[in-house]
Design a protein around this motif. Structure first.
Motif, mmCIF file in Angstrom:
data_model
loop_
_atom_site.group_PDB
_atom_site.id
_atom_site.type_symbol
_atom_site.label_atom_id
_atom_site.label_comp_id
_atom_site.label_asym_id
_atom_site.label_seq_id
_atom_site.Cartn_x
_atom_site.Cartn_y
_atom_site.Cartn_z
ATOM 1 N N LEU A 93 0.848 -1.187 0.000
ATOM 2 C CA LEU A 93 0.000 0.000 0.000
ATOM 3 C C LEU A 93 0.889 1.245 0.000
ATOM 4 N N GLY A 94 0.265 2.385 -0.235
ATOM 5 C CA GLY A 94 0.999 3.649 -0.188
ATOM 6 C C GLY A 94 0.784 4.529 -1.396
ATOM 7 N N THR A 95 0.435 3.946 -2.535
ATOM 8 C CA THR A 95 0.252 4.751 -3.746
ATOM 9 C C THR A 95 -0.886 5.753 -3.582
ATOM 10 N N ASN A 96 -2.007 5.326 -3.024
ATOM 11 C CA ASN A 96 -3.142 6.245 -2.882
ATOM 12 C C ASN A 96 -2.891 7.328 -1.833
ATOM 13 N N ASP A 97 -2.000 7.035 -0.880
ATOM 14 C CA ASP A 97 -1.634 8.052 0.115
ATOM 15 C C ASP A 97 -0.895 9.227 -0.517
ATOM 16 N N LEU A 98 -0.403 9.030 -1.745
ATOM 17 C CA LEU A 98 0.316 10.089 -2.455
ATOM 18 C C LEU A 98 -0.620 11.151 -3.019
ATOM 19 N N LYS A 99 -1.909 10.918 -2.994
ATOM 20 C CA LYS A 99 -2.847 11.895 -3.558
ATOM 21 C C LYS A 99 -2.677 13.245 -2.873
ATOM 22 N N ALA A 100 -2.750 14.301 -3.662
ATOM 23 C CA ALA A 100 -2.477 15.656 -3.155
ATOM 24 C C ALA A 100 -3.395 16.023 -2.003
ATOM 25 N N ARG A 101 -4.625 15.508 -1.995
ATOM 26 C CA ARG A 101 -5.578 15.906 -0.953
ATOM 27 C C ARG A 101 -5.178 15.431 0.434
ATOM 28 N N PHE A 102 -4.266 14.446 0.508
ATOM 29 C CA PHE A 102 -3.845 13.946 1.811
ATOM 30 C C PHE A 102 -2.625 14.674 2.364
ATOM 31 N N ILE A 142 5.497 6.303 -9.027
ATOM 32 C CA ILE A 142 4.496 6.717 -10.007
ATOM 33 C C ILE A 142 5.060 7.822 -10.903
ATOM 34 N N THR A 143 4.310 8.136 -11.957
ATOM 35 C CA THR A 143 4.570 9.328 -12.757
ATOM 36 C C THR A 143 3.274 10.121 -12.795
ATOM 37 N N GLU A 144 3.370 11.406 -12.989
ATOM 38 C CA GLU A 144 2.181 12.253 -13.021
ATOM 39 C C GLU A 144 1.761 12.455 -14.471
ATOM 40 N N THR A 145 0.896 11.564 -14.920
ATOM 41 C CA THR A 145 0.474 11.586 -16.312
ATOM 42 C C THR A 145 -0.939 11.054 -16.427
ATOM 43 N N GLY A 146 -1.589 11.342 -17.517
ATOM 44 C CA GLY A 146 -2.907 10.798 -17.795
ATOM 45 C C GLY A 146 -3.988 11.308 -16.857
ATOM 46 N N VAL A 147 -5.074 10.553 -16.784
ATOM 47 C CA VAL A 147 -6.253 10.965 -16.009
ATOM 48 C C VAL A 147 -5.945 11.218 -14.535
ATOM 49 N N PRO A 148 -5.126 10.405 -13.857
ATOM 50 C CA PRO A 148 -4.893 10.630 -12.427
ATOM 51 C C PRO A 148 -4.012 11.838 -12.111
ATOM 52 N N MET A 152 -2.594 13.750 -8.295
ATOM 53 C CA MET A 152 -1.330 13.231 -7.774
ATOM 54 C C MET A 152 -0.220 14.277 -7.790
ATOM 55 N N LEU A 153 -0.569 15.546 -7.817
ATOM 56 C CA LEU A 153 0.438 16.602 -7.927
ATOM 57 C C LEU A 153 1.470 16.486 -6.797
ATOM 58 N N GLY A 154 2.737 16.420 -7.175
ATOM 59 C CA GLY A 154 3.807 16.248 -6.194
ATOM 60 C C GLY A 154 4.046 14.816 -5.788
ATOM 61 N N GLY A 155 3.189 13.910 -6.248
ATOM 62 C CA GLY A 155 3.276 12.525 -5.811
ATOM 63 C C GLY A 155 4.450 11.761 -6.397
#
Length: 217
Positions: A93-102, A142-148, A152-155
């Protein structure tokens, strides 16, 4: 001797979600492609692998938009007790924790993994009422590309620090550790999910690590 039970606890990359297309659609890779089932095939007799992947799952965070059920800590006790006795928990786990809102740092996300390790050890769901062994898997950067990308800004930068932070947490907790980024890369279409080649590489890498573990048990 009964089969060793391996619980794969993760997010969409354990569930087997494909990359998200430009129109927002995605599918689930078939069982022959998904890494937990490929892992089961690679390990062969003597092991039972359980897929427990939920798209959007975080380590220990309530998602304010998509729902608190995505908090991996909340549902973990029920999952452990549903499948006990569990010999090994593979925790990716951990990828979704990278979302900017967190607004989480890599070190914060690793602390979420530490919290899950503590929770796993609270419930005596291993063989004979003991603790399961734990294999912490750092997800691929991850990379910051596509729909997500907007979410994921800064992720991407944070994700490159996850392996070192999670390795340190695993060492401190006395668990095993594996860096998925050594054998798998995210799909360039959306920068988050794994394609068939990545699932294969991850399954092969984890199979080697788990065979080594199994040889000592």
């Amino acid at each position: 001797m009964s089969d060793r039970v391996i619980l794969c606890y993760g997010d969409s990359n354990t569930h087997g979600a494909s990359a998200i297309a430009a129109d927002g659609s995605w599918t689930r890779h078939d069982a022959a492609t998904r890494w937990p089932m490929r892992l089961a095939a690679a390990l062969g007799p003597g092991y039972r692998v359980i897929e427990e992947g939920l798209p959007g799952r975080t380590t220990c965070l309530d998602d304010p938009f998509e729902g608190e059920f995505l908090n991996g800590l909340r549902v973990l006790p029920a999952v452990l007790r549903s499948h006990k006795p569990v010999d090994l928990v593979v925790l990716m786990l951990g990828t979704n924790d990278l979302k900017a809102r967190f607004s989480m740092t890599a070190a914060d996300i690793a602390k979420g993994i530490a919290r899950l390790i503590t929770e796993i050890r609270r419930h005596a769901c291993g063989p004979g009422g003991g603790d399961p062994d734990i294999l912490v898997v750092a997800p691929p950067p991850i990379t910051e590309t596509g729909v997500p990308a907007p979410h994921m800004l800064g992720g991407a930068e944070k994700s490159r620090a996850l392996a070192a932070e999670m390795a340190a947490v695993a060492a401190a907790a006395g668990t095993m550790f594996y860096d998925a980024g050594l054998v798998a890369q995210v799909d360039p279409l959306d920068g988050i999910h794994l394609d068939a080649e990545a699932h294969a590489g991850l399954a092969e890498g984890l199979a080697r690590a788990i065979r080594d573990w199994g040889a000592t048990r």
